[in-house]
Design a protein around this motif. Sequence first.
Motif, PDB file in Angstrom:
ATOM      1  N   PHE A   1     -11.468 127.283 -27.786  1.00  0.00           N
ATOM      2  CA  PHE A   1     -11.422 128.693 -27.400  1.00  0.00           C
ATOM      3  C   PHE A   1     -10.117 129.045 -26.693  1.00  0.00           C
ATOM      4  O   PHE A   1      -9.541 130.107 -26.895  1.00  0.00           O
ATOM      5  N   HIS A   2      -9.619 128.150 -25.856  1.00  0.00           N
ATOM      6  CA  HIS A   2      -8.412 128.428 -25.085  1.00  0.00           C
ATOM      7  C   HIS A   2      -7.147 127.973 -25.787  1.00  0.00           C
ATOM      8  O   HIS A   2      -6.064 128.049 -25.222  1.00  0.00           O
ATOM      9  N   GLY A   3      -7.252 127.503 -27.021  1.00  0.00           N
ATOM     10  CA  GLY A   3      -6.062 127.073 -27.758  1.00  0.00           C
ATOM     11  C   GLY A   3      -6.314 125.775 -28.486  1.00  0.00           C
ATOM     12  O   GLY A   3      -6.774 125.768 -29.615  1.00  0.00           O
ATOM     13  N   TRP A   4      -6.049 124.662 -27.816  1.00  0.00           N
ATOM     14  CA  TRP A   4      -6.285 123.346 -28.392  1.00  0.00           C
ATOM     15  C   TRP A   4      -6.919 122.445 -27.342  1.00  0.00           C
ATOM     16  O   TRP A   4      -6.635 122.567 -26.147  1.00  0.00           O
ATOM     17  N   SER A   5      -7.764 121.545 -27.788  1.00  0.00           N
ATOM     18  CA  SER A   5      -8.390 120.590 -26.886  1.00  0.00           C
ATOM     19  C   SER A   5      -8.343 119.211 -27.534  1.00  0.00           C
ATOM     20  O   SER A   5      -8.010 119.078 -28.705  1.00  0.00           O
TER      21      SER A   5
END
Length: 564
Positions: free
Chosen positions: A502-506
């Motif tokens: 959700f915030h970019g990449w994990s």
Amino acid sequence: MTLSWLTLTPNNVVHACSGGAAVTVQGLLEGADYLIHAQVIEIDDRAQNAILRVNNYLAGGSGPEYILLSNSDPIHIEYILAGRSSGSDCLGISAEYNLNESLYLFVDRTSNGSYSIVAGAFNSLIYRFPQPDSTVEVYLEGGWENGGQVYENIAERNTGQDVTELEFINIIKQESQQESAEPLSDSRYPLKAPLLITTTTQQYIMPIDWQHPVSITEETFSASQHPLYYYGFSDAIQCAETDNYIISPDNLNIAVFSANNSVCFSWASTVVGDNYVSGEAILFSELSNTVAVWNSCELSIYTTGYPRLIQSWYELELINQRTLEGVSCVDFHNMAVWHPNGRYLAYSDATGIHLWDTMNASEKSILLIPKDSENPAVPNHFSPLGNYLNYTVNGTTEHMEILFGQTYPNGLFSPDESVLINFDSEPTAFGYEICNALDDCSYGARDMFISFFDEATGEVVGIYFPTEIIQTEWIDDTTFIQLSCDADEEIICGVFRWYPAFHGWSNSRISNGYAYDYDHENESIAIVQDETTLYINSEIYPLMLSDDEKVESIEWLSSLFYRD
């Protein structure tokens, strides 16, 4: 040389196109390691190879609960499906396995940990009893005579008898003088490909059944060990120097070099150069339908008898040729990369990097990237879809968009080319970026960490944040695997799986380790955790090596499961 085809599977099954005799039950028991009653629980994409759950061992003693039955080499299957089999080479697609079906099989363990069927030319390969009244044919009386010699365990054709399942079991018990045994419950589920392990002193094959690694020799990597080296209309055997060869990407063609500057192909006419040139080279296209051949300053393109190109099978056909610019053309041999479509070739000479439509004899190549220093401009690879060329010129590595000529940083494109992992970002604490659509970049590695625990107390004794990117590999359009190490402690490394969030990449850490290989066909990962321990698909495998041996690298070999 490629090792992708290496399976180390000896052929223990007796095949014949015509003629021959049958083997008695006693002969099969003597030739096999086990007689098993098993159930099919997994099959490959052509239902030719299977993983079986063994219900019991009727002869041979106890063995593993799960085995991989290697009935048809995937290269043989591909060879047949590509239309290469002439029918006279005794190859064919075997009867398919069905999930959950019950089978009786005489099997033999091979050196790679898989199992092959033991049978005679006219024996059943598989004994099935689908109905209560089903029967199979077995041979009990030997005595077949050939050339004045009598074979006690070989029977004349049509001298067998039909038996029911219960009768079959009783015959096996009587002939083997053994009681059936339960499988070993602590055995591991088999892998689908062997693993090549390179240590500081030698190389091993780790069998797919997790048994102790087997030492290998140089002979193991000879071209003559390729499954198709002697098959069909092979010309490869005309070139005796089998230690200098190249395998095509589809594994169906072998190019063997010899001292007289000739190249012998496994199924094609031999290419012979006019003069001996040190450094003679060839390069198969990614589709294996064309091949580039360097001979001094001549760069020639041949088709390889590829059916979809409507070429004559088993023949090489010269379709195009170029003369390289430069005094020492040997320097540019093999300095080229094929476009994924197998048609365009990016090659280097003294003037720079050219883009060449190899199938258009009237069209000139395009000077895509001019040379601007004493060092040659080198094409490295195309992006997965072929829209970008990665190249190095004057010490700088970057991408060029083929259509418009715009340049982009070095890195690795995702399979759909929507994301670029940029290794040439501005100096930061993390050293690389993940770029979406090439203009929205974020720093990577900020969430990666490796923890170490005290074995006695379980307390954290060290946390490291790896920032040195050693290896990156895309798994699919949205996921990649990365090997990263601590900048100050080079031996502290980990393998991480990255995915969009959700915030970019994990990311999630798969395991600590300093080397890995990923098997795309079977979605398997192997990681060298430390110098004597492997992590394979969430299982730990300790290697029993001598004190002076340490694992340096690992590589998955050919899958024993055929994949479309």
